[in-house]
Design a protein around this motif. Structure first.
Motif, PDB file in Angstrom:
ATOM      1  N   ILE A   1      -7.812   3.476  -5.021  1.00  0.00           N
ATOM      2  CA  ILE A   1      -7.726   4.352  -3.858  1.00  0.00           C
ATOM      3  C   ILE A   1      -8.896   4.029  -2.933  1.00  0.00           C
ATOM      4  N   VAL A   2      -8.579   3.756  -1.675  1.00  0.00           N
ATOM      5  CA  VAL A   2      -9.590   3.413  -0.675  1.00  0.00           C
ATOM      6  C   VAL A   2      -9.547   4.478   0.422  1.00  0.00           C
ATOM      7  N   LYS A   3     -10.699   5.065   0.717  1.00  0.00           N
ATOM      8  CA  LYS A   3     -10.787   6.031   1.813  1.00  0.00           C
ATOM      9  C   LYS A   3     -10.700   5.282   3.135  1.00  0.00           C
ATOM     10  N   GLY A   4      -9.846   5.771   4.002  1.00  0.00           N
ATOM     11  CA  GLY A   4      -9.655   5.118   5.295  1.00  0.00           C
ATOM     12  C   GLY A   4     -10.925   5.025   6.113  1.00  0.00           C
TER      13      GLY A   4
ATOM     14  N   ASN B   1      -5.969   8.264   2.837  1.00  0.00           N
ATOM     15  CA  ASN B   1      -6.465   7.517   1.684  1.00  0.00           C
ATOM     16  C   ASN B   1      -5.331   6.599   1.250  1.00  0.00           C
ATOM     17  N   TRP B   2      -5.668   5.353   0.973  1.00  0.00           N
ATOM     18  CA  TRP B   2      -4.693   4.299   0.735  1.00  0.00           C
ATOM     19  C   TRP B   2      -4.758   3.819  -0.707  1.00  0.00           C
ATOM     20  N   LYS B   3      -3.600   3.651  -1.333  1.00  0.00           N
ATOM     21  CA  LYS B   3      -3.551   3.136  -2.701  1.00  0.00           C
ATOM     22  C   LYS B   3      -3.094   1.684  -2.661  1.00  0.00           C
TER      23      LYS B   3
ATOM     24  N   THR C   1       0.828  -1.193   0.000  1.00  0.00           N
ATOM     25  CA  THR C   1       0.000   0.000   0.000  1.00  0.00           C
ATOM     26  C   THR C   1       0.865   1.246   0.000  1.00  0.00           C
ATOM     27  N   GLN C   2       0.238   2.354  -0.330  1.00  0.00           N
ATOM     28  CA  GLN C   2       0.886   3.664  -0.257  1.00  0.00           C
ATOM     29  C   GLN C   2      -0.146   4.674   0.202  1.00  0.00           C
ATOM     30  N   ILE C   3       0.265   5.587   1.060  1.00  0.00           N
ATOM     31  CA  ILE C   3      -0.626   6.661   1.504  1.00  0.00           C
ATOM     32  C   ILE C   3      -0.568   7.774   0.462  1.00  0.00           C
TER      33      ILE C   3
END
Length: 88
Positions: free
Chosen positions: A70-73, A59-61, A17-19
Protein backbone atom coordinates in the motif's frame (compact mmCIF):
# COMPACT_ATOMS: atom_id res chain seq x y z
CA UNK A 1 13.89 -4.29 -9.96
CA UNK A 2 10.90 -2.96 -8.07
CA UNK A 3 10.64 -4.06 -4.45
CA UNK A 4 8.52 -3.05 -1.47
CA UNK A 5 11.43 -0.92 -0.21
CA UNK A 6 11.96 1.11 -3.38
CA UNK A 7 8.57 1.20 -5.12
CA UNK A 8 8.07 4.93 -4.49
CA UNK A 9 11.25 5.69 -6.45
CA UNK A 10 10.22 3.77 -9.57
CA UNK A 11 8.12 4.27 -12.66
CA UNK A 12 4.47 3.22 -12.22
CA UNK A 13 3.41 3.03 -15.87
CA UNK A 14 2.54 -0.56 -16.71
CA UNK A 15 1.84 -1.64 -13.13
CA UNK A 16 -1.52 -2.97 -12.00
CA UNK A 17 -3.05 -1.08 -9.11
CA UNK A 18 -6.17 -0.81 -6.99
CA UNK A 19 -7.46 2.10 -4.94
CA UNK A 20 -7.94 0.85 -1.37
CA UNK A 21 -8.72 4.15 0.38
CA UNK A 22 -9.75 7.53 -0.98
CA UNK A 23 -11.35 10.84 -0.10
CA UNK A 24 -13.75 9.99 -2.96
CA UNK A 25 -15.68 6.86 -1.91
CA UNK A 26 -16.83 6.30 -5.51
CA UNK A 27 -13.33 5.28 -6.65
CA UNK A 28 -12.52 2.82 -3.84
CA UNK A 29 -11.97 -0.57 -5.42
CA UNK A 30 -11.17 0.88 -8.85
CA UNK A 31 -8.41 -1.20 -10.41
CA UNK A 32 -6.51 -1.55 -13.64
CA UNK A 33 -3.20 -0.86 -15.35
CA UNK A 34 -1.52 2.53 -15.06
CA UNK A 35 -1.16 3.92 -18.59
CA UNK A 36 0.11 7.42 -17.86
CA UNK A 37 1.39 9.44 -14.95
CA UNK A 38 1.78 13.15 -14.32
CA UNK A 39 2.79 15.07 -11.21
CA UNK A 40 -0.63 14.70 -9.63
CA UNK A 41 -2.58 12.12 -11.67
CA UNK A 42 -2.60 8.48 -12.76
CA UNK A 43 -4.48 7.46 -15.89
CA UNK A 44 -5.73 3.93 -15.31
CA UNK A 45 -7.06 1.57 -17.95
CA UNK A 46 -9.99 -0.18 -16.24
CA UNK A 47 -12.54 -2.64 -17.61
CA UNK A 48 -14.89 0.34 -18.02
CA UNK A 49 -12.41 2.55 -19.87
CA UNK A 50 -9.68 4.99 -18.91
CA UNK A 51 -10.00 6.96 -15.68
CA UNK A 52 -7.80 9.80 -14.43
CA UNK A 53 -7.45 9.83 -10.66
CA UNK A 54 -5.56 12.26 -8.43
CA UNK A 55 -2.66 10.48 -6.74
CA UNK A 56 -2.72 12.40 -3.46
CA UNK A 57 -6.36 11.69 -2.59
CA UNK A 58 -5.98 7.91 -2.54
CA UNK A 59 -3.98 5.01 -1.16
CA UNK A 60 -2.84 2.64 -3.90
CA UNK A 61 -2.28 -1.11 -3.71
CA UNK A 62 0.38 -2.73 -5.87
CA UNK A 63 1.29 -6.43 -5.97
CA UNK A 64 5.05 -6.86 -6.13
CA UNK A 65 6.64 -10.32 -5.86
CA UNK A 66 3.31 -11.75 -4.60
CA UNK A 67 3.15 -9.17 -1.81
CA UNK A 68 0.54 -6.44 -1.60
CA UNK A 69 2.07 -3.03 -0.98
CA UNK A 70 0.00 0.00 0.00
CA UNK A 71 1.44 3.35 -1.09
CA UNK A 72 0.07 6.66 0.19
CA UNK A 73 -0.66 8.96 -2.71
CA UNK A 74 0.88 11.90 -0.90
CA UNK A 75 4.26 10.10 -1.02
CA UNK A 76 4.18 9.77 -4.81
CA UNK A 77 2.50 13.05 -5.79
CA UNK A 78 5.58 14.33 -7.61
CA UNK A 79 6.66 14.45 -11.21
CA UNK A 80 7.90 10.97 -12.20
CA UNK A 81 11.41 12.17 -13.02
CA UNK A 82 11.68 13.91 -9.62
CA UNK A 83 10.74 10.68 -7.87
CA UNK A 84 12.71 8.16 -9.91
CA UNK A 85 15.98 7.33 -8.22
CA UNK A 86 14.94 8.99 -4.94
CA UNK A 87 15.15 7.07 -1.72
CA UNK A 88 11.88 5.61 -0.46
Amino acid sequence: MITADNITAHEFIGLNTQIVESTNPQVIGLNGTIENETKSMFTINTENGKKSIAKSTSNWKFSIENNDIIVKGSKIAKRPFDRIGAKA
